[in-house]
Design an enzyme around this catalytic site. Structure first.
Site, mmCIF file in Angstrom:
data_model
loop_
_atom_site.group_PDB
_atom_site.id
_atom_site.type_symbol
_atom_site.label_atom_id
_atom_site.label_comp_id
_atom_site.label_asym_id
_atom_site.label_seq_id
_atom_site.Cartn_x
_atom_site.Cartn_y
_atom_site.Cartn_z
ATOM 1 N N ASN A 1 0.798 -1.233 0.000
ATOM 2 C CA ASN A 1 0.000 0.000 0.000
ATOM 3 C C ASN A 1 0.834 1.288 0.000
ATOM 4 O OD1 ASN A 1 0.833 -0.435 2.622
ATOM 5 N ND2 ASN A 1 -1.026 0.425 3.525
ATOM 6 N N GLU B 1 4.854 -4.339 11.798
ATOM 7 C CA GLU B 1 3.838 -3.291 11.585
ATOM 8 C C GLU B 1 2.672 -3.974 10.893
ATOM 9 O OE1 GLU B 1 3.965 -0.427 12.744
ATOM 10 O OE2 GLU B 1 6.074 -0.041 13.139
ATOM 11 N N CYS C 1 -3.338 0.919 6.918
ATOM 12 C CA CYS C 1 -3.422 0.069 8.113
ATOM 13 C C CYS C 1 -4.015 0.793 9.318
ATOM 14 C CB CYS C 1 -2.032 -0.437 8.461
ATOM 15 S SG CYS C 1 -0.824 0.887 8.554
ATOM 16 N N GLU D 1 8.578 2.443 14.280
ATOM 17 C CA GLU D 1 9.311 3.015 13.159
ATOM 18 C C GLU D 1 9.300 4.531 13.348
ATOM 19 O OE1 GLU D 1 7.367 1.080 9.646
ATOM 20 O OE2 GLU D 1 9.229 -0.067 9.648
#
Ligand code: NDP
Length: 487
Positions: free
Chosen positions: A152, A249, A283, A461
């Site tokens: 994505n 993630e 997400c 992150e």
């Protein structure tokens, strides 16, 4: 290189053919037609990439942080100089509107390289005096890291993983998602142009077997994955065989809570951004929108009116708001969820099916869809859909909405709209989420730690925190006196 040229593997600073001669096609989601063929990395190719990365990492780690940082910053500059080309590539391969990709994809990747370039010289340990002497700590690179990306945000994910890894002195072997392999290869070319030594960033496109070869490889010290929850579990299981470090993630089903005192126009804008940006393939999306009963009618009226103005179309047209979903399979999965929503008694307020876009009969377009009349236990309220489907829920009071918002195994993100400053912090503290936005949604500045909790993942992150996940801490004790041995 033209769009239709075959792409090879990127190992040790150059393109190289796959050992067993296997290729796969990457498709344009707007037309369903192949863009080009891409080399598929086998286990043997992964071995080569890891060996090259091991060599590259030694030279790279021996350079000063400032030298490494300069190369990352130069890469960021090259990304910005080539922004139009990269944004177009991202829209072509991923179906993302060209109105988004220059900033949300290429710009975000460049920001990240710039940020970690600036931080590379300041990866530092600590000193403390203790009885008999002192100790200091050395945050050292972990070695060769694997990055495994979702489809994505392809170039953004490649940068979010490689920038902190490389700034800390590691090398990375990156596997882009099979559906969007092109931009990571272009990033590798730009790294080289910026002066990155060979082997420090290798790209091994492939299918899930390539990812499995990376997670099993004894020469890899750490795996950072962006992907679904089940993939995260498989990666963690595989990584446990060699006790690799893991950053995950993963997916989410995040709540967005609109209190009765919210600025409704802002809240509507955020709900749309948090459900329809990138066709809903994000997400962190706030797909469970809880609206206080007392403002519900007004909110819904504004939300539906603004949603019905969204334009689906050619991803390369600057006026397009939503492009096609990434693949036929994924579109069918999203349409199945919409059907389930209808069957389980949800009431459609708008959308609810595949969309026809003139000139793109084979595009994977789905209408922005809003469901009302739902209960918390319905499938579409529980599971991640990863498409443009918003679930409207209503609530009466704060305790109730918090309990319902947290009743999920996911814990990626959450948002709330209120003008009450005390409530804002109280609710932010009680939400089970890795990231909470107050009076906004889905902003991810590189300075801010990003990552989920519960089954949405582990590790962070972005921000200086990312260094904790790309370094191993060595403690050195130094005695200042004699050894007092009793024997
Ligand atoms: P997948 O989990 O299907 O795939 C992610 C990556 O893992 C791909 O490169 C895939 O390869 C690879 N892979 C698949 N199986 C394995 C395995 N067993 N071992 C190693 N690697 C493997 O996710 P999608 O690409 O479909 O992306 C969508 C998902 O990603 C959603 O759930 C979304 O929520 C999540 N996501 C999370 C984000 C976050 O930051 N928290 C951000 C973006 C997305 P291949 O492509 O060849 O199958």
């Amino acid at each position: 290189m033209s769009d239709s040229s075959d792409r090879l593997l990127w190992i040790h600073g150059e393109y190289t053919a796959p050992a067993d001669g296997e290729y796969f096609e990457t498709l344009n989601p707007a037309t369903g037609k192949a863009i080009c063929k891409v080399a598929q990395a086998s286990k043997e190719d992964v071995d080569r990439a890891v060996e090259s990365a091991r060599e590259g990492q030694e030279a790279w780690a021996a350079m000063s942080g400032a030298e490494r940082g300069r190369i990352l910053v130069r890469t960021a500059q090259l990304l910005r100089q080539n922004c139009d080309e990269l944004a177009r590539l991202e829209s072509l391969d991923g179906g993302k509107p060209i109105a988004e990709t220059p900033e949300a994809d290429v710009g975000s990747a460049a920001d990240c390289l710039e940020f970690f370039g600036g931080q590379a010289a300041s990866v530092q340990g600590e000193y403390q005096a203790v009885p008999g002497g002192f100790f200091y700590t050395r945050p050292e690179p972990v070695g060769v890291c694997a990055g495994i990306g979702a489809w994505n945000y392809p170039v953004q994910i490649a940068a979010w993983k490689s920038a902190p890894a490389l700034a800390a002195g590691n090398a990375m072997v990156f596997k882009p998602a099979e559906l969007t392999p092109l931009s990571a290869l272009r990033l590798a070319e730009l790294f080289k142009e910026a002066g990155l030594p060979d082997g420090v960033f290798n790209v091994v496109p492939g299918l899930s077997d390539t990812g499995k070869a990376l997670t099993a490889h004894p020469g890899i010290a750490k795996v950072s994955l962006t992907g679904g929850v089940e993939t995260g579990k498989a990666v963690m299981r595989a990584a446990s065989e060699t006790l690799k470090l893991v950053t995950l993630e993963l997916g989410g089903k995040s709540p967005l809570i609109i209190f009765e005192d919210a600025d409704l126009d802002n809240a509507v804008g955020a709900a749309m951004l948090g459900n329809f940006y990138t066709q809903g393939e994000i997400c962190t999306n706030g797909t469970r929108v809880f609206v206080h009963e007392s403002v519900r009618e007004k909110f819904v009226e504004k939300l539906v009116a603004r949603t019905e103005k969204l334009k689906l179309g050619d991803p390369l047209d600057p006026d397009t708001d939503l492009g096609p979903l990434i693949s036929r399979d994924h579109m069918n999965g999203v349409l199945d969820y919409i059907e389930k929503g209808k069957k389980e008694g949800g009431k459609l307020l708008t959308g609810g099916g595949r969309a026809k876009v003139e000139g793109f009969p084979d595009g994977n377009f789905v209408q922005p869809t809003i469901f009302d009349g739902l209960s918390d236990d319905m499938t579409i309220v529980q599971e991640e859909i990863f498409g443009p489907v918003l679930s409207l829920l209503s609530f009466d009071n704060e305790d109730e909405v918090l309990e319902r918002a947290n009743r999920t195994h996911f814990g990626l993100a959450g948002g709330l709209f209120t003008r009450d400053v005390q409530r804002a912090h109280r609710v932010a503290a009680k939400l089970d989420a890795g990231i909470v936005w107050v009076n906004h949604y889905n902003l991810t500045p590189v300075e801010m730690p990003f990552g989920g909790i519960k089954q949405s993942g582990m590790g962070k992150e972005n921000s200086r925190r990312a260094f904790e996940y790309y370094t191993r801490l060595k403690t050195v004790y130094v005695a200042e006196g004699d050894v007092d041995a009793p024997y």
